[in-house]
Scaffold this motif. Structure first.
Motif, short mmCIF file in Angstrom:
data_model
loop_
_atom_site.label_atom_id
_atom_site.label_comp_id
_atom_site.label_asym_id
_atom_site.label_seq_id
_atom_site.Cartn_x
_atom_site.Cartn_y
_atom_site.Cartn_z
N GLU A 161 64.27 11.34 -28.81
CA GLU A 161 65.24 11.04 -27.75
C GLU A 161 64.63 10.13 -26.70
N ASP A 162 63.41 10.46 -26.30
CA ASP A 162 62.73 9.64 -25.28
C ASP A 162 62.59 8.20 -25.76
N ALA A 163 62.14 8.02 -27.00
CA ALA A 163 61.95 6.67 -27.53
C ALA A 163 63.28 5.95 -27.69
N TYR A 164 64.28 6.66 -28.17
CA TYR A 164 65.59 6.06 -28.48
C TYR A 164 66.24 5.50 -27.22
N PHE A 165 66.11 6.21 -26.11
CA PHE A 165 66.79 5.81 -24.88
C PHE A 165 65.90 5.04 -23.90
N THR A 166 64.66 4.77 -24.31
CA THR A 166 63.76 3.99 -23.46
C THR A 166 63.78 2.53 -23.90
N PRO A 167 64.03 1.60 -22.98
CA PRO A 167 64.06 0.17 -23.34
C PRO A 167 62.73 -0.30 -23.92
N GLU A 168 62.80 -1.34 -24.72
CA GLU A 168 61.59 -1.85 -25.39
C GLU A 168 60.52 -2.26 -24.40
N GLN A 169 60.93 -2.83 -23.27
CA GLN A 169 59.93 -3.30 -22.30
C GLN A 169 59.13 -2.15 -21.69
N PHE A 170 59.62 -0.92 -21.88
CA PHE A 170 58.90 0.25 -21.38
C PHE A 170 58.32 1.10 -22.51
N GLY A 171 58.27 0.52 -23.70
CA GLY A 171 57.60 1.18 -24.81
C GLY A 171 58.47 1.92 -25.80
N GLY A 172 59.78 1.93 -25.56
CA GLY A 172 60.67 2.61 -26.48
C GLY A 172 61.51 1.64 -27.28
N SER A 173 62.40 2.16 -28.09
CA SER A 173 63.37 1.35 -28.83
C SER A 173 64.17 2.29 -29.72
N LYS A 174 65.35 1.84 -30.12
CA LYS A 174 66.16 2.65 -31.04
C LYS A 174 65.46 2.78 -32.39
N ALA A 175 64.74 1.75 -32.79
CA ALA A 175 64.03 1.80 -34.07
C ALA A 175 62.95 2.87 -34.05
N LYS A 176 62.19 2.94 -32.96
CA LYS A 176 61.14 3.96 -32.85
C LYS A 176 61.75 5.36 -32.82
N GLY A 177 62.84 5.48 -32.08
CA GLY A 177 63.52 6.76 -32.01
C GLY A 177 64.04 7.20 -33.36
N THR A 178 64.60 6.26 -34.10
CA THR A 178 65.15 6.56 -35.43
C THR A 178 64.07 7.05 -36.38
N GLU A 179 62.91 6.44 -36.33
CA GLU A 179 61.81 6.88 -37.19
C GLU A 179 61.40 8.32 -36.87
N LEU A 180 61.40 8.65 -35.59
CA LEU A 180 61.05 10.01 -35.20
C LEU A 180 62.13 11.00 -35.59
N PHE A 181 63.39 10.59 -35.51
CA PHE A 181 64.47 11.48 -35.96
C PHE A 181 64.33 11.74 -37.47
N LYS A 182 63.94 10.71 -38.22
CA LYS A 182 63.71 10.89 -39.66
C LYS A 182 62.58 11.90 -39.90
N LYS A 183 61.53 11.77 -39.12
CA LYS A 183 60.40 12.69 -39.24
C LYS A 183 60.84 14.13 -38.95
N ALA A 184 61.67 14.29 -37.92
CA ALA A 184 62.15 15.64 -37.57
C ALA A 184 62.94 16.26 -38.71
N VAL A 185 63.82 15.47 -39.33
CA VAL A 185 64.62 15.99 -40.45
C VAL A 185 63.70 16.42 -41.59
N GLU A 186 62.65 15.64 -41.84
CA GLU A 186 61.69 16.00 -42.88
C GLU A 186 60.96 17.29 -42.52
N GLN A 187 60.62 17.45 -41.25
CA GLN A 187 59.92 18.67 -40.82
C GLN A 187 60.79 19.91 -41.03
N PHE A 188 62.09 19.76 -40.86
CA PHE A 188 62.99 20.90 -41.04
C PHE A 188 62.98 21.43 -42.48
N THR A 189 62.56 20.61 -43.43
CA THR A 189 62.55 21.08 -44.83
C THR A 189 61.43 22.07 -45.09
#
Length: 213
Positions: A161-189
């Motif tokens: 969430e932090d990465a997804y909603f943080t602008p790229e100029q401050f170190g975040g991006s939707k792409a980074k957030g998406t990768e972490l969401f994918k990781k979370a779904v994998e962890q749930f397995t």
């Protein structure tokens, strides 16, 4: 006389089992309703229900955990409605429940996850003036949670969430957030709650963000 004592013991065990089953049943029913609440008042009522369960089950941290979680969800509901002036009071209520849970279960990663979320509510009440104060508090809570339970998918979701909603100029991006969401779904397995009542939320939220175009 021996048979009398045996009968009394069996009655005691049976009553205890029934009480536990009744508690688990009531908790399960309430837990399943948390995500379905629609208004701030509904979340307040739900938090009060969990708080009352905590009073009855005075040695169990989970009712107070869910009272805090329902309160945080109330805060998110208010935030989405633009009622940020109410977030400080909501955060204070959540912290009250977290403190009760922590007294029963110290060094609990799930409670530090809630602390991170509560700090986020305080920050959103006035982001411009509070970021420098609340951001470190939130990150310290998340780091503590990770040190206690590094594979917990809810930690990854908060990072996402932090990465997804943080602008790229401050170190975040939707792409980074998406990768972490994918990781979370994998962890749930592979990540399994300790009991049927332990926290198990987050997968639907991660999948929601992964379905966004």
């Amino acid at each position: 006389m021996k048979n009398l004592f045996l009968t009394a013991a069996l009655v005691f065990v049976g009553a205890t089992t029934f009480a536990q089953t009744a508690f688990e049943k009531a908790m399960t029913e309430k837990i399943t309703t948390v995500e379905g609440q629609k208004t701030a008042d509904e979340y307040t009522a739900l938090a009060n229900d969990f708080d009352r369960m905590g009073t009855k089950e005075s040695k169990n941290w989970l009712p107070y955990y869910y009272a805090a979680y329902a309160t945080i969800q109330k805060g998110r509901n208010l935030m989405q409605s633009g009622k940020t002036n109410e977030l400080d009071a909501v955060a204070a209520d959540a912290e009250k429940y977290i403190a009760k849970a922590e007294a029963l279960s110290p060094d609990n990663a799930e409670l530090f996850i809630l602390k991170k979320m509560t700090s986020g509510l305080r920050m959103m009440a006035d982001p411009m003036s509070r970021y420098m104060r609340e951001a470190p508090i939130a990150q310290q809570a998340l780091a503590k949670a990770e040190s206690l339970d590094p594979n917990n998918p809810r930690i990854t979701i908060l990072k996402a969430e932090d990465a997804y909603f943080t602008p790229e100029q401050f170190g975040g991006s939707k792409a980074k957030g998406t990768e972490l969401f994918k990781k979370a779904v994998e962890q749930f397995t592979t990540y399994k709650p300790k009991t049927s009542l332990d926290p198990n939320w987050g997968k639907a939220e991660a999948q929601y963000f992964l379905n966004q175009k």
